[in-house]
Design a protein around this motif. Structure first.
Motif, PDB file in Angstrom:
ATOM      1  N   ALA A 295       0.826  -1.199   0.000  1.00  0.00           N
ATOM      2  CA  ALA A 295       0.000   0.000   0.000  1.00  0.00           C
ATOM      3  C   ALA A 295       0.867   1.258   0.000  1.00  0.00           C
ATOM      4  O   ALA A 295       0.647   2.178  -0.803  1.00  0.00           O
ATOM      5  N   LEU A 296       1.873   1.288   0.886  1.00  0.00           N
ATOM      6  CA  LEU A 296       2.699   2.492   0.966  1.00  0.00           C
ATOM      7  C   LEU A 296       3.550   2.682  -0.285  1.00  0.00           C
ATOM      8  O   LEU A 296       3.760   3.799  -0.741  1.00  0.00           O
ATOM      9  N   LEU A 298       2.689   1.796  -3.283  1.00  0.00           N
ATOM     10  CA  LEU A 298       1.784   2.291  -4.324  1.00  0.00           C
ATOM     11  C   LEU A 298       1.510   3.785  -4.131  1.00  0.00           C
ATOM     12  O   LEU A 298       1.578   4.574  -5.087  1.00  0.00           O
ATOM     13  N   VAL A 299       1.214   4.185  -2.880  1.00  0.00           N
ATOM     14  CA  VAL A 299       0.919   5.597  -2.627  1.00  0.00           C
ATOM     15  C   VAL A 299       2.135   6.454  -2.964  1.00  0.00           C
ATOM     16  O   VAL A 299       2.012   7.481  -3.655  1.00  0.00           O
ATOM     17  N   ALA A 300       3.316   6.029  -2.517  1.00  0.00           N
ATOM     18  CA  ALA A 300       4.539   6.798  -2.781  1.00  0.00           C
ATOM     19  C   ALA A 300       4.770   6.932  -4.283  1.00  0.00           C
ATOM     20  O   ALA A 300       5.082   8.018  -4.778  1.00  0.00           O
ATOM     21  N   LYS A 302       2.533   6.730  -6.753  1.00  0.00           N
ATOM     22  CA  LYS A 302       1.517   7.578  -7.400  1.00  0.00           C
ATOM     23  C   LYS A 302       1.760   9.053  -7.097  1.00  0.00           C
ATOM     24  O   LYS A 302       1.651   9.903  -7.976  1.00  0.00           O
ATOM     25  N   PHE A 303       2.076   9.352  -5.819  1.00  0.00           N
ATOM     26  CA  PHE A 303       2.350  10.746  -5.463  1.00  0.00           C
ATOM     27  C   PHE A 303       3.538  11.290  -6.256  1.00  0.00           C
ATOM     28  O   PHE A 303       3.513  12.404  -6.765  1.00  0.00           O
ATOM     29  N   LYS A 304       4.589  10.487  -6.372  1.00  0.00           N
ATOM     30  CA  LYS A 304       5.783  10.914  -7.119  1.00  0.00           C
ATOM     31  C   LYS A 304       5.452  11.160  -8.593  1.00  0.00           C
ATOM     32  O   LYS A 304       5.885  12.140  -9.185  1.00  0.00           O
ATOM     33  N   GLU A 305       4.667  10.240  -9.121  1.00  0.00           N
ATOM     34  CA  GLU A 305       4.288  10.312 -10.531  1.00  0.00           C
ATOM     35  C   GLU A 305       3.511  11.606 -10.813  1.00  0.00           C
ATOM     36  O   GLU A 305       3.811  12.344 -11.749  1.00  0.00           O
ATOM     37  N   ILE A 306       2.511  11.898  -9.949  1.00  0.00           N
ATOM     38  CA  ILE A 306       1.690  13.100 -10.129  1.00  0.00           C
ATOM     39  C   ILE A 306       2.547  14.353  -9.977  1.00  0.00           C
ATOM     40  O   ILE A 306       2.447  15.306 -10.746  1.00  0.00           O
ATOM     41  N   LYS A 307       3.424  14.313  -8.969  1.00  0.00           N
ATOM     42  CA  LYS A 307       4.330  15.426  -8.705  1.00  0.00           C
ATOM     43  C   LYS A 307       5.198  15.725  -9.938  1.00  0.00           C
ATOM     44  O   LYS A 307       5.333  16.876 -10.349  1.00  0.00           O
ATOM     45  N   GLN A 309       4.673  14.751 -13.097  1.00  0.00           N
ATOM     46  CA  GLN A 309       3.913  15.086 -14.311  1.00  0.00           C
ATOM     47  C   GLN A 309       3.201  16.425 -14.228  1.00  0.00           C
ATOM     48  O   GLN A 309       3.104  17.154 -15.197  1.00  0.00           O
ATOM     49  N   LEU A 315      -0.922  18.266  -5.917  1.00  0.00           N
ATOM     50  CA  LEU A 315      -1.207  17.381  -4.786  1.00  0.00           C
ATOM     51  C   LEU A 315      -1.736  18.207  -3.614  1.00  0.00           C
ATOM     52  O   LEU A 315      -1.426  19.388  -3.487  1.00  0.00           O
TER      53      LEU A 315
END
Lengths: 350, 540
Positions: A295-296, A298-300, A302-307, A309, A315
């Motif tokens: 879970a962590l 995946l969250v890390a 996704k957050f990095k990816e959004i950041k 892109q 965020l």
């Protein structure tokens, strides 16, 4: 302030005390014990139980210490054969109309009547007469009333009126028939703050959710703060086998030991079967059990990816007014230092 | 909060809970104290019943405290500013203001007075629905007290002009010199166990812990040095702006810890769309709340009884929460989850226990500087507490306001964003009830509380119910421009005609599906207390 002090004597010892104090207050300030049942912090003196009787030189009758103001020169005795006889007689009379069912009573272990009966060794009661019937009010989910155990100290009636300002209960009838009840004996319909339960010295009023969950000596108590509104009431959680079985509050706190229905009865949600047990990841619209690591990660990711892109400000985080200062501090630190944005808020506005 | 900070320099309660009992006059405005803050309510009762204090209650609803009140001002929802301005008009007209206090401790009085001078009390009566004579009586009762205290809650702040409402309470207190002394002041009541602390800790888009502005270069570099990372000086988005941002595509990822906007925020249909628009939503909670159900990842936290830490109550008192239970599942303390997540993102956080975090935050937060775990046992300490020898602060602004001089602000009445019309003829106001809390995720899961109060209800006046042919306990449909719900009507005799009330705790009849997202431009608080609705009988 010297002018506002008076000198009197207790058990032959000279004592200096402030003005306008009851004899009971002065006696207790000086570390002398007097048994009481109707006395209750913050409530006006009532003089109902007659256990606090003392001798005052020059007054033929015994006097209630709780409702008599100490005055200059008073010579007070808190112990004598006459006082002892009188107290024993009162306890005996109370027990003559009290069920001997301490083994089932929720109050066992914290009951001052039980303590007095024990102390006086009062097994055989000389007055076998009639006993009051067990009238119970069992219609609400919070409070159970059993009038057969009631000693008519009036603490419940007074706290409900004087402190809570509700007046849901009162004394009904006179003499042997006297009992505590609601207007026209209707079902209890009040704020269910439970102040009456907390002030009942015996087992006449008990908290229904705590019934048969554990005795005081089987529990561990932990002081903490109520999780509901912003008053910050101090709670004492009574815990047995990792379960909160009842909640009380100390009189020496900002809430003076008083709570509302949520604080007193509302901690059960902690044990609700709906509690989340493990992390969940949504796949095709369904939640799947996952490990913390999955879970962590995946969250890390996704957050990095959004950041990367869309930039840091794409965020945001909502913190919680139910979490601790430490957690709120860390949350905003995470949003600001790790995600790199000031997009952090919580529900203060809602 | 923004309002009080503008006027006094601090947005918190000026006095302590226990001081309320010592006030000579108490004005309760926009707070159903006995239901939403029951223990503060006890202090109001003590003041009135034991000490003979005068009580003025300004509320559209006949709330419980009106039974004890000397004066009840049944104002129309959203008209607090008009009412307070009217009271101040009377005070100035009758020479009841505290000229010395105004001269020595405040600024901006002349500008403010212009607005008051221009008022017509008859017009005030018309706007508020409260008669001129009642406004006069209340004004005198408040102004003539040596110690007058104002208590308010969301009934003041949750308006599209909420900052103005707050500023008006501050104006009234300063006008009569009723601030900066024991038992006299302006007291916003905080609604959640640690809402004060969450603000203190900088969970706000424009300030770091201790209300230190992100735009202040000195402040920012202090935190950059301590955290060892560059920080943004651009103020961020507020809750409602985040949801708006999600809809416009500006916000892509959201991390929610222990909040349930799917019931607590205005215009739930819009909130739902916003959450659906996100690329990624993480929710950390103890239950699968309405919001958590929409998440991509749900992280299980633990409850208050399973953790240690501090919380700050409405009177600025930092108190200790202690761990009573072991967690039975895999749930973790929220701070441990944040720490682990930061680690997974490559930012190491080293905290063996909650106390280590507290040491770091108190060092960075001037108002918490002198607070330690040892010192808060057993009675807590009220901030500001600048050093370990400081005893904490019982009441604020003694001799000097936090910002120096107190600032009067000219505030003119502006009507709510949505007003009633022929199609939506009722004003809906929302709030809490005694037996439940916020979105009910906790209290609805307590057997006894849910049994005594199992469902929502719509309070309405007997007059309106008669007109619509609705009886108590009859299920009706309530509609606004944003949504609709079904709920049972609860007809009340002395309820203000034209106004209806819904509690927002119940997911079965979610009040916020109806409410308006119109925001106060300064504080960004949504107008949850006023929107226009219609009520329909269900045809059989």
């Amino acid at each position: 302030m010297d002018g506002k002090k008076i000198v009197l004597s207790i058990n032959g010892k000279e004592i200096t005390c402030g003005l306008n104090k009851t004899i009971l207050d002065v006696v207790r300030e000086n570390g002398i014990q007097i048994p009481t049942l109707c006395d209750c912090k913050n409530l006006a003196p009532f003089g109902a139980c007659r256990l606090c009787l003392v001798e005052i030189e020059g007054i033929p009758k015994l006097i209630t210490a709780c409702s008599t103001i100490a005055v200059k020169g008073m010579k007070i005795r808190t112990e004598s054969e006459r006082i002892d006889k009188s107290r024993r007689f009162i306890v005996e009379l109370l027990l003559s109309d009290h069920p001997f069912d301490c083994m089932f009573c929720e109050q066992a272990g914290t009951c001052p009547l039980q303590d007095l009966a024990y102390e006086y060794g009062m097994k055989n009661i000389r007055f076998p007469g009639e006993k009051r019937a067990t009238i119970t009010d069992d219609t609400n989910p919070f409070i159970e009333r059993d009038n057969s155990k009631c000693i008519l100290c009036g603490r419940c009636v007074r706290v409900c009126d004087e402190i809570q300002g509700v007046g849901a209960i009162g004394f009904i009838d006179r003499g042997f028939q006297t009992r505590i009840g609601t207007p026209f004996d209707r079902n209890l319909d009040c704020e269910f703050c439970g102040q009456c339960v907390a002030s009942c010295p015996v087992g006449a009023l008990t908290a229904k959710p705590s019934k048969q969950k554990g005795r005081i000596w089987q529990t561990r108590s932990v002081k903490t703060i109520c999780p509901y509104c912003g008053c910050g009431c101090n709670l004492t959680l009574h815990v047995r086998d990792n379960k909160i079985i009842s909640v009380t509050s100390d009189p020496d706190t900002l809430n003076e030991g008083y709570l509302c229905s949520k604080g007193r009865f509302g901690c059960d949600y902690v044990h609700h079967p709906d509690r989340l047990q493990y992390p969940l990841i949504k796949k095709d619209g369904q939640f799947i059990r996952s490990s913390w690591e999955q879970a962590l990660t995946l969250v890390a990711m996704k957050f990095k990816e959004i950041k990367e892109q869309h930039g840091n400000d794409s965020l945001a985080g909502l913190s919680s007014a139910k979490c601790t200062n430490e957690e709120n501090y860390l949350f905003q630190k995470f949003i600001r230092a790790v995600l790199g944005t000031n997009n952090v808020d919580h529900c203060a506005r809602l | 909060m923004a309002g009080l900070a503008t006027a006094f320099g601090s947005g918190a309660m000026t006095n302590s809970i226990a001081e309320i009992a010592g006030a000579e006059t108490i004005l309760v405005i926009g707070s159903n104290t006995t239901e939403a803050h029951p223990i503060v309510g006890l202090q109001v009762k003590k003041a009135v019943k034991k000490h003979g204090a005068k009580l003025i209650v300004a509320d559209p609803r006949p709330i419980d405290l009106t039974r004890l009140a000397d004066i009840w001002l049944p104002l129309k929802p959203g008209t607090n500013v008009a009412l307070l301005n009217g009271m101040m008009k009377v005070i100035i007209e009758e020479g009841l203001e505290d000229q010395r206090f105004i001269a020595e401790r405040t600024e901006g009085y002349e500008e403010f007075k212009k607005v008051i001078d221009a008022l017509d009390l008859e017009e005030t009566a018309q706007i508020t629905g409260v008669s001129v004579s009642l406004i006069r009586e209340a004004a005198r009762m408040y102004a003539q007290a040596e110690k007058a205290s104002i208590l308010y809650a969301m009934g003041i702040t949750q308006h599209s002009s909420g900052t103005g409402h707050v500023l008006s309470t501050a104006n009234l207190a300063m006008l009569t010199g009723n601030v900066g002394k024991e038992s006299a002041g302006v007291n916003p009541l905080r609604g959640q166990s640690n809402v004060q602390g969450a603000c203190d800790m900088g969970c706000l888009p424009n300030v770091l812990p201790g209300y230190q502005k992100v735009s202040d270069a000195g402040v920012l570099s202090k935190f950059e040095n301590k955290w060892n990372v560059p920080l943004s000086n651009k103020p961020g988005l507020t809750v409602t702006e985040m949801f708006h941002g999600a809809l416009t595509g500006e916000v892509k990822g959201l991390y929610v810890m222990g909040e349930n906007p799917m019931l607590s925020d205005p215009d739930l249909n819009k909130v739902k769309k916003a959450l659906e628009s996100l690329e990624f939503l993480v929710v950390q909670d103890i239950f699968l709340t309405e919001t958590a159900k929409m998440a991509d990842v749900v992280l299980p936290a633990v409850s208050f009884a399973e953790k240690e830490g501090t919380v700050t109550n409405t009177e600025r008192r930092v108190q200790k929460m202690n761990k009573a239970l072991e967690s039975t599942g895999e749930g973790k303390e929220d701070w441990k989850i944040i720490k682990d997540l930061a680690g997974a993102m490559g930012y190491a956080m080293h905290y063996p226990a909650a106390e280590n975090i507290f040491r770091e935050l108190s060092g960075l937060t001037p108002i918490y500087n002198g607070i330690t775990y040892e010192r808060i046992d057993p009675h807590g300490i009220q901030w500001p507490c600048p050093s370990v020898h400081h005893p904490g602060t019982k009441y604020l602004h003694h001799r000097r306001f936090s910002k120096g001089l107190g600032k009067f602000s000219p505030v003119e009445y502006t009507p709510p964003a949505e007003i009633v019309d022929d199609e939506y003829p009722f004003i809906l106001t929302t709030g809490r009830i005694l037996f439940h809390f916020h979105t009910g995720s906790m209290s609805r899961r307590v057997f006894s509380l849910n049994e005594i109060s199992p469902e929502g209800f719509l309070e309405m006046s007997a007059k309106d119910a008669d007109y619509l042919g609705i009886e108590s306990n009859e299920e009706v449909v309530v509609k606004s421009r944003r949504g609709k719900l079904k709920v049972k009507a609860l007809v009340k005799k002395n309820f203000l005609a034209g106004t209806v009330f819904l509690p927002f705790h119940f997911h079965e009849s979610p009040a916020n599906i109806l409410t308006n997202t119109a925001l106060d431009p300064v504080a960004k608080i949504p107008e949850l207390k006023v929107c226009a609705v219609k009520i329909e009988k269900i045809k059989k």
